[in-house]
Scaffold this motif. Structure first.
Motif, PDB file in Angstrom:
ATOM      1  N   HIS A  58      48.212  43.621  50.113  1.00 21.34           N
ATOM      2  CA  HIS A  58      48.121  43.195  48.718  1.00 21.34           C
ATOM      3  C   HIS A  58      46.800  42.509  48.395  1.00 21.34           C
ATOM      4  CE1 HIS A  58      49.207  41.631  44.780  1.00 21.34           C
ATOM      5  NE2 HIS A  58      48.795  40.458  45.199  1.00 21.34           N
ATOM      6  N   SER A  59      46.290  41.684  49.279  1.00 20.67           N
ATOM      7  CA  SER A  59      45.079  40.919  48.973  1.00 20.67           C
ATOM      8  C   SER A  59      43.872  41.818  48.737  1.00 20.67           C
ATOM      9  CB  SER A  59      44.783  39.889  50.065  1.00 20.67           C
ATOM     10  OG  SER A  59      44.596  40.511  51.304  1.00 20.67           O
ATOM     11  N   TYR A  60      43.971  43.089  49.132  1.00 23.07           N
ATOM     12  CA  TYR A  60      42.860  44.033  48.947  1.00 23.07           C
ATOM     13  C   TYR A  60      43.172  45.110  47.905  1.00 23.07           C
ATOM     14  CZ  TYR A  60      41.041  41.811  53.109  1.00 23.07           C
ATOM     15  OH  TYR A  60      40.584  40.881  54.011  1.00 23.07           O
ATOM     16  N   THR A  61      44.265  44.966  47.163  1.00 23.17           N
ATOM     17  CA  THR A  61      44.571  45.937  46.120  1.00 23.17           C
ATOM     18  C   THR A  61      43.716  45.675  44.889  1.00 23.17           C
ATOM     19  OG1 THR A  61      46.426  44.582  45.333  1.00 23.17           O
ATOM     20  CG2 THR A  61      46.936  46.344  46.925  1.00 23.17           C
ATOM     21  N   THR A  62      43.661  46.676  44.010  1.00 21.92           N
ATOM     22  CA  THR A  62      42.789  46.578  42.844  1.00 21.92           C
ATOM     23  C   THR A  62      43.531  46.056  41.621  1.00 21.92           C
ATOM     24  OG1 THR A  62      43.215  48.890  42.264  1.00 21.92           O
ATOM     25  CG2 THR A  62      41.294  48.451  43.646  1.00 21.92           C
ATOM     26  N   ALA A  63      42.778  45.312  40.804  1.00 19.92           N
ATOM     27  CA  ALA A  63      43.321  44.803  39.541  1.00 19.92           C
ATOM     28  C   ALA A  63      42.177  44.411  38.622  1.00 19.92           C
ATOM     29  CB  ALA A  63      44.222  43.593  39.777  1.00 19.92           C
ATOM     30  N   VAL A  64      42.441  44.506  37.342  1.00 28.36           N
ATOM     31  CA  VAL A  64      41.560  43.956  36.319  1.00 28.36           C
ATOM     32  C   VAL A  64      42.295  42.758  35.752  1.00 28.36           C
ATOM     33  CG1 VAL A  64      40.456  44.332  34.085  1.00 28.36           C
ATOM     34  CG2 VAL A  64      40.548  46.200  35.771  1.00 28.36           C
ATOM     35  N   TYR A  65      41.664  41.588  35.809  1.00 32.41           N
ATOM     36  CA  TYR A  65      42.255  40.365  35.274  1.00 32.41           C
ATOM     37  C   TYR A  65      41.668  40.106  33.892  1.00 32.41           C
ATOM     38  CZ  TYR A  65      44.546  39.513  39.665  1.00 32.41           C
ATOM     39  OH  TYR A  65      45.372  39.630  40.765  1.00 32.41           O
ATOM     40  N   ALA A  66      42.443  40.412  32.872  1.00 35.06           N
ATOM     41  CA  ALA A  66      41.987  40.285  31.489  1.00 35.06           C
ATOM     42  C   ALA A  66      42.066  38.843  31.023  1.00 35.06           C
ATOM     43  CB  ALA A  66      42.817  41.181  30.588  1.00 35.06           C
ATOM     44  N   LEU A  67      41.026  38.418  30.307  1.00 37.29           N
ATOM     45  CA  LEU A  67      40.958  37.062  29.780  1.00 37.29           C
ATOM     46  C   LEU A  67      41.448  36.969  28.336  1.00 37.29           C
ATOM     47  CD1 LEU A  67      37.532  36.217  31.371  1.00 37.29           C
ATOM     48  CD2 LEU A  67      39.737  35.261  32.013  1.00 37.29           C
ATOM     49  N   ASN A  68      41.640  38.122  27.704  1.00 37.01           N
ATOM     50  CA  ASN A  68      42.125  38.138  26.327  1.00 37.01           C
ATOM     51  C   ASN A  68      42.656  39.536  26.013  1.00 37.01           C
ATOM     52  OD1 ASN A  68      39.812  39.759  25.558  1.00 37.01           O
ATOM     53  ND2 ASN A  68      38.620  37.858  25.569  1.00 37.01           N
ATOM     54  N   GLU A  69      43.225  39.670  24.822  1.00 35.64           N
ATOM     55  CA  GLU A  69      43.825  40.953  24.424  1.00 35.64           C
ATOM     56  C   GLU A  69      42.784  42.059  24.319  1.00 35.64           C
ATOM     57  OE1 GLU A  69      46.891  41.836  24.280  1.00 35.64           O
ATOM     58  OE2 GLU A  69      47.876  39.906  24.398  1.00 35.64           O
TER      59      GLU A  69
END
Length: 194
Positions: A106-117
Motif C-alpha cells: 500500500h505505501s507504494y500505491t498511486t494516488a492524487v491527493y486533491a486539495l480542493n474540488e
C-alpha cells in the motif's frame, strides 16, 4: 467525490502565486526526481500521507498506513495543475493496485491527493484520460488530502545527494523501462530530461 472539508489547505505554507500538488507514485525519491525536472516546479518535498497516526517516519509509515508521496510547489503561470497531472500519470503505472515496479504494498500505491474540488475534478479527468489511452482500469485513487508529513532530511533530494545509489535503485527497479513499455511515446510526457 473528494471531501474538501477534510482537505488540508497546503497553499498557506507556499508562497503567494504558487500552487500545490500532492502525488503518491511509488518511491518518493523517483517522483521527486521526475518533478524536479518540470519547468515551473519550484519545490518538491518527499513525505508521507494518509496514515492513522501523526508524525510518521520511514520506519513507521508502512505499518501506519501511509503512502510515500511528494508535495510539489509550482508556478501556475508556467505550468498548470492539469499538466502536472498528465506528467504524473505518464511516470507511473496507474493500472497497478499492488505498488509500483519493484516496490510492493500500500505505501507504494498511486494516488492524487486533491486539495480542493477543482483539483479533484481535474484529477478525475486525468484518470479517465489515462484509462482511455491505456484501455485498462486505473487503480490510482483520487482522494482528499489529509495532513502531509515531510520525510526525514536524508530522503529529501536523494537523487541529487546520492546520484550513484539513486540511479542504481531506479534502474534496478525497472521503473523507466516499465513506464516506457506501458505508455509508449507518451512515457514521461511533460517531464524534462532525466
Amino acid at each position: 467525490m473528494v471531501n474538501v472539508a477534510k482537505a488540508q489547505d497546503e497553499t498557506t505554507a507556499a508562497e503567494a502565486n504558487t500552487g500545490v500538488a500532492i502525488f503518491a507514485g511509488g518511491c518518493f525519491w523517483c517522483v521527486e526526481s521526475d518533478f524536479d525536472h518540470v519547468e515551473g516546479v519550484r519545490e518538491t518535498v518527499s513525505g508521507y500521507i494518509g496514515g492513522k497516526s501523526d508524525n510518521p517516519t520511514y520506519k513507521t509509515h508502512t505499518a501506519n498506513g501511509d503512502r510515500e508521496a511528494v508535495r510539489i510547489v509550482y508556478d501556475p503561470s508556467v505550468v498548470s495543475y492539469d499538466a502536472l497531472l498528465r506528467a504524473f500519470f505518464r511516470t507511473v503505472d496507474p493500472t497497478d493496485d499492488g505498488g509500483q515496479f519493484c516496490d510492493r504494498g500500500h505505501s507504494y500505491t498511486t494516488a492524487v491527493y486533491a486539495l480542493n474540488e477543482a483539483q479533484a475534478a481535474l484529477a478525475e479527468a486525468a484518470k479517465a484520460d489515462a484509462a482511455k489511452v491505456l484501455d485498462q482500469p486505473i487503480a490510482t485513487e483520487v482522494v482528499s488530502a489529509p495532513t502531509f508529513w515531510p520525510a526525514e532530511e536524508y530522503h529529501q533530494d536523494f537523487h541529487a545527494k546520492n546520484p550513484i545509489r539513486y540511479r542504481y535503485y531506479r534502474n534496478g527497479c525497472g521503473r523507466d523501462k516499465q513506464v516506457e513499455a506501458l505508455w509508449g511515446d507518451q512515457a514521461r510526457d511533460g517531464i524534462g530530461k532525466k
